[in-house]
Scaffold this active site. Structure first.
Site, PDB file in Angstrom:
ATOM      1  N   MET A   1      -1.578  -9.042   3.169  1.00 31.59           N
ATOM      2  CA  MET A   1      -0.157  -8.915   3.138  1.00 31.59           C
ATOM      3  C   MET A   1       0.453  -8.067   2.050  1.00 31.59           C
ATOM      4  O   MET A   1       0.204  -8.589   0.857  1.00 31.59           O
ATOM      5  CB  MET A   1       0.631 -10.227   3.809  1.00 31.59           C
ATOM      6  CG  MET A   1       1.913  -9.899   3.700  1.00 31.59           C
ATOM      7  SD  MET A   1       2.262  -9.339   5.203  1.00 31.59           S
ATOM      8  CE  MET A   1       4.091  -9.127   5.208  1.00 31.59           C
ATOM      9  N   GLU A   2       1.244  -7.031   2.135  1.00 32.98           N
ATOM     10  CA  GLU A   2       1.384  -6.188   1.045  1.00 32.98           C
ATOM     11  C   GLU A   2       2.921  -6.695   0.330  1.00 32.98           C
ATOM     12  O   GLU A   2       3.481  -5.746   0.017  1.00 32.98           O
ATOM     13  CB  GLU A   2       1.459  -4.597   1.722  1.00 32.98           C
ATOM     14  CG  GLU A   2       2.450  -4.404   2.455  1.00 32.98           C
ATOM     15  CD  GLU A   2       2.069  -4.496   3.976  1.00 32.98           C
ATOM     16  OE1 GLU A   2       2.904  -4.052   4.798  1.00 32.98           O
ATOM     17  OE2 GLU A   2       0.946  -5.149   4.290  1.00 32.98           O
ATOM     18  N   ASN A   3       3.148  -7.799   0.002  1.00 34.20           N
ATOM     19  CA  ASN A   3       4.198  -8.071  -0.473  1.00 34.20           C
ATOM     20  C   ASN A   3       4.379  -7.340  -1.944  1.00 34.20           C
ATOM     21  O   ASN A   3       3.458  -7.356  -2.417  1.00 34.20           O
ATOM     22  CB  ASN A   3       4.273  -9.446  -0.541  1.00 34.20           C
ATOM     23  CG  ASN A   3       4.023 -10.406   0.552  1.00 34.20           C
ATOM     24  OD1 ASN A   3       4.774 -10.220   1.534  1.00 34.20           O
ATOM     25  ND2 ASN A   3       2.913 -11.158   0.660  1.00 34.20           N
TER      26      ASN A   3
ATOM     27  N   HIS B   1      -5.922  -0.252   0.657  1.00 37.26           N
ATOM     28  CA  HIS B   1      -4.921  -0.120   1.610  1.00 37.26           C
ATOM     29  C   HIS B   1      -3.495  -0.952   1.285  1.00 37.26           C
ATOM     30  O   HIS B   1      -2.464  -0.324   1.174  1.00 37.26           O
ATOM     31  CB  HIS B   1      -5.183  -0.751   3.230  1.00 37.26           C
ATOM     32  CG  HIS B   1      -4.201  -0.655   4.237  1.00 37.26           C
ATOM     33  ND1 HIS B   1      -4.297   0.183   5.187  1.00 37.26           N
ATOM     34  CD2 HIS B   1      -3.013  -1.463   4.559  1.00 37.26           C
ATOM     35  CE1 HIS B   1      -3.398   0.061   6.104  1.00 37.26           C
ATOM     36  NE2 HIS B   1      -2.537  -1.027   5.550  1.00 37.26           N
ATOM     37  N   GLU B   2      -3.859  -2.344   0.772  1.00 33.64           N
ATOM     38  CA  GLU B   2      -2.771  -2.996   0.581  1.00 33.64           C
ATOM     39  C   GLU B   2      -2.009  -2.392  -0.855  1.00 33.64           C
ATOM     40  O   GLU B   2      -0.575  -2.451  -0.770  1.00 33.64           O
ATOM     41  CB  GLU B   2      -2.948  -4.573   0.253  1.00 33.64           C
ATOM     42  CG  GLU B   2      -3.786  -5.037   1.596  1.00 33.64           C
ATOM     43  CD  GLU B   2      -3.076  -4.891   2.811  1.00 33.64           C
ATOM     44  OE1 GLU B   2      -1.594  -4.509   2.879  1.00 33.64           O
ATOM     45  OE2 GLU B   2      -3.539  -5.013   3.929  1.00 33.64           O
TER      46      GLU B   2
ATOM     47  N   HIS C   1       0.418   0.382  -0.331  1.00 33.32           N
ATOM     48  CA  HIS C   1       1.611  -0.060   0.100  1.00 33.32           C
ATOM     49  C   HIS C   1       2.715  -0.240  -0.715  1.00 33.32           C
ATOM     50  O   HIS C   1       3.863  -0.452  -0.572  1.00 33.32           O
ATOM     51  CB  HIS C   1       1.508  -1.456   1.043  1.00 33.32           C
ATOM     52  CG  HIS C   1       1.152  -1.214   2.396  1.00 33.32           C
ATOM     53  ND1 HIS C   1       2.166  -0.287   3.496  1.00 33.32           N
ATOM     54  CD2 HIS C   1       0.242  -1.767   3.340  1.00 33.32           C
ATOM     55  CE1 HIS C   1       1.373  -0.362   4.602  1.00 33.32           C
ATOM     56  NE2 HIS C   1       0.416  -1.068   4.653  1.00 33.32           N
TER      57      HIS C   1
ATOM     58  N   GLU D   1       2.152   2.511   7.695  1.00 35.38           N
ATOM     59  CA  GLU D   1       0.791   2.009   8.045  1.00 35.38           C
ATOM     60  C   GLU D   1      -0.262   3.481   7.945  1.00 35.38           C
ATOM     61  O   GLU D   1      -1.575   3.208   7.572  1.00 35.38           O
ATOM     62  CB  GLU D   1       0.814   1.224   9.368  1.00 35.38           C
ATOM     63  CG  GLU D   1       1.242  -0.104   9.151  1.00 35.38           C
ATOM     64  CD  GLU D   1       0.852  -1.034   8.180  1.00 35.38           C
ATOM     65  OE1 GLU D   1      -0.180  -0.613   7.545  1.00 35.38           O
ATOM     66  OE2 GLU D   1       1.527  -1.899   7.990  1.00 35.38           O
TER      67      GLU D   1
END
Length: 602
Positions: free
Chosen positions: A1-3, A35-36, A39, A58
């Site tokens: 999860m990219e917080n 990927h994260e 973001h 995405e």
């Protein structure tokens, strides 16, 4: 999860153990981390204006993860893997009537869950890859810099990005890209050639590619397609680049000798499929055998043919013949894609009484490369050799190749007794092989290994192969295990999916199990993508018309709003499988029998 400021991962997407992690896990971790982190720019620094533009987050992160891994680990040859992992997967989904455009208007929260799918991620990344290629690296970077600078700490929409890229490149980016993001589907480019003195005249035409066969409809959508053309003179560079902005086009290639082949879509970058005239295809096939076609082009050619056969545009037998041309293939990703397509065909033919014959075909195709690789790494081998060995041994073991089965059993016994621990890269293929051809004792040993494993990666590895077991009562045991405390809730789906993909009986048992335990499963996974994944993995292998009706009826009385589109796609796929079987089963059977009678000389 990219917080922003705290990226959270599940263990298997972050933790690597130098001894017990296999090559595919290392690669997976590298991609997920890439990927994260991507973001932080696409999603956090610049945030989309509304969910319609989710794909910008995405799709970009899915493209940049490969850019990042390619930079850090060039030996992974990751861009070739992109074609097999993302590009072809997106095309498979996007050829369905129940696909959706990349940009999709979102009104209700359950519709948000629906668009976290292969269209937003994989098609999004594929069209960005095509756009990057069309613009060129320098102008692309310039445009991205303008975009991120202008919209940092703000919201942006897709149009804002096109404007910046257009400013940097001077090309009609918005006009081109709107045809790819605002309408669903993609084109099939049909091409035929004629030699005119020293030149080659190509006639190109585009129609929408449909999984159900040739497009029939009044107004066929049109795309603006960046097309590259290469020849055998220099297979790695485009001889010509054009933008196909109308339904039909004639192109002249200067100075092409009659004996040279011509290939469209260099590097399999353009998001379209190609259908060659039989003469053009014939001239390309030697390029597969002698490897003069680059790996990603060999992969694209085979994948296009397989999809054309699946859609009933050409015969499946034609593709089987082409698959036999891959005997000298050294490339992991090409094998991975071939293996995937043969897997789809095997699943289809598990509905017939000649399933064994297709297993013989698989053994014939894979045993030469299996013999060349052997079981143990040779000095100087790298990441891709390890991936290829695991793939090939798993394929041969599953198909019941005698020597592979005997060696897998021997090594498994040594592993369990602690005499010689299996290398991480060999565990999946060995576990799969001994389970598929094993008994209750084998399953008990596997479950015991699962209990003892202190690494989540090893637990997942075992969970994914448990479904290979064949006897009905052992299949029930695996399904019960899937819902037990032993398995983390997010991993239950891959155990059930493994059962459904493992065998004809497993497919039926998994579907019954889902219906019987629907309430518990739905409460667990509703409102996330796992409910869609569960449904897709468990029903898409069916190939009987009435199963599509049964699946549809079940979900009409047990609604799953966030998986609605997935359910429609699955029903469509079941009907397509049934049509494929009716159409080609007999000719495939005849071909396999005739092959057995007179084995091909390699």
């Amino acid at each position: 999860m990219e917080n922003w400021g705290l990226v959270t991962y599940r263990e298997t997407a972050l933790l690597i153990d130098s001894k017990n992690s296999c090559s595919s896990s290392r690669q997976w971790v590298a991609l997920v981390v890439g990927h994260e982190l991507a973001h932080q720019w696409f999603g956090n620094l610049v945030t989309m204006e509304w969910w319609t533009h989710l794909w910008l987050n995405e799709g970009f992160a899915s493209w940049i993860e490969y850019l990042c891994v390619d930079h850090c680990f060039p030996e992974y040859d990751i861009w070739t893997q992109f074609v097999s992992a993302d590009y072809t997967r997106a095309q498979e989904l996007d050829a369905l009537d129940n696909s959706h455009p990349i940009e999709v208007s979102v009104g209700h929260p359950s519709e948000v869950d629906e668009i976290f799918d292969a269209i937003s991620y994989s098609k999004g990344a594929s069209v960005i890859r095509m756009l990057h290629d069309y613009i060129g690296d320098t102008d692309f970077k310039k445009g991205m810099n303008m975009y991120l600078t202008k919209f940092q700490q703000k919201n942006a929409a897709t149009e804002d990005l096109w404007e910046c890229l257009e400013g940097a490149s001077g090309k009609p980016i918005a006009a081109v890209m709107n045809t790819w993001t605002k309408q669903m589907g993609f084109p099939l480019i049909y091409v035929e050639a004629e030699q005119v003195e020293n030149d080659r005249l190509l006639k190109l035409s585009q129609r929408k590619f449909c999984a159900s066969g040739p497009y029939v409809g009044e107004d066929c959508p049109q795309w603006m397609v960046p097309i590259t053309i290469s020849t055998s003179e220099d297979p790695n560079h485009a001889k010509l680049k054009i933008l196909m902005d109308k339904p039909e086009m004639d192109v002249v290639l200067k100075n092409v000798k009659p004996d040279q082949w011509v290939k469209l879509n260099l590097g399999t970058v353009g998001f379209y499929r190609t259908q060659y005239s039989s003469a053009m295809l014939e001239s390309l096939l030697p390029g597969i055998r002698d490897l003069s076609l680059p790996p990603v082009d060999r992969l694209g050619l085979q994948n296009d043919l397989f999809s054309l056969a699946r859609a009933g545009i050409i015969s499946t037998v034609e593709v089987l013949k082409v698959m036999e041309a891959f005997v000298n293939e050294p490339n992991y990703t090409v094998w991975s894609d071939l293996s995937c397509n043969l897997g789809i065909l095997s699943t289809l033919l598990s509905h017939t009484d000649f399933y064994e014959e297709i297993q013989e075909f698989v053994k014939d195709v894979f045993s030469p490369i299996g013999e060349r690789l052997g079981w143990d790494p040779k000095p100087g081998e790298g990441h891709l050799d390890a991936l290829l060995r695991g793939l090939v041994l798993g394929k041969l073991g599953k198909a019941g190749h005698k020597a592979t089965l005997e060696e897998a059993r021997r090594r498994f016994k040594d592993h369990v007794e602690g005499k010689q621990i299996l290398s991480a890269d060999l565990r999946s293929p060995v576990y799969l092989t001994v389970l598929k051809h094993g008994d209750g004792t084998t399953l008990d040993i596997m479950i015991k290994l699962h209990k003892q494993a202190d690494m989540q990666e090893e637990k997942n590895r075992i969970e994914r192969v448990l479904g290979a077991t064949l006897s009905p009562e052992l299949i029930q045991k695996v399904l019960t295990f899937a819902l037990s405390e032993e398995v983390r809730p997010q991993d239950t789906v891959s155990v059930i999916g493994g059962v459904a993909g493992g065998s004809k009986h497993g497919r039926k048992a998994a579907w019954k199990f889902i219906k019987d335990n629907w309430e518990e499963l739905y409460n667990r996974y509703q409102g996330g993508f796992l409910i869609s994944r569960l449904i897709k993995l468990s029903v898409e292998g069916f190939a009987v018309d009435k199963m599509a009706g049964e699946v549809k009826a079940f979900f009409e009385s047990h609604p799953a709003p966030s998986a609605e589109r997935t359910i429609q796609q699955c029903c469509e796929n079941i009907l397509l499988n049934a049509a494929w079987l009716k159409r080609d089963a007999e000719s495939i059977h005849q071909y396999l029998l005739q092959r057995k009678a007179s084995p091909p000389t390699v």
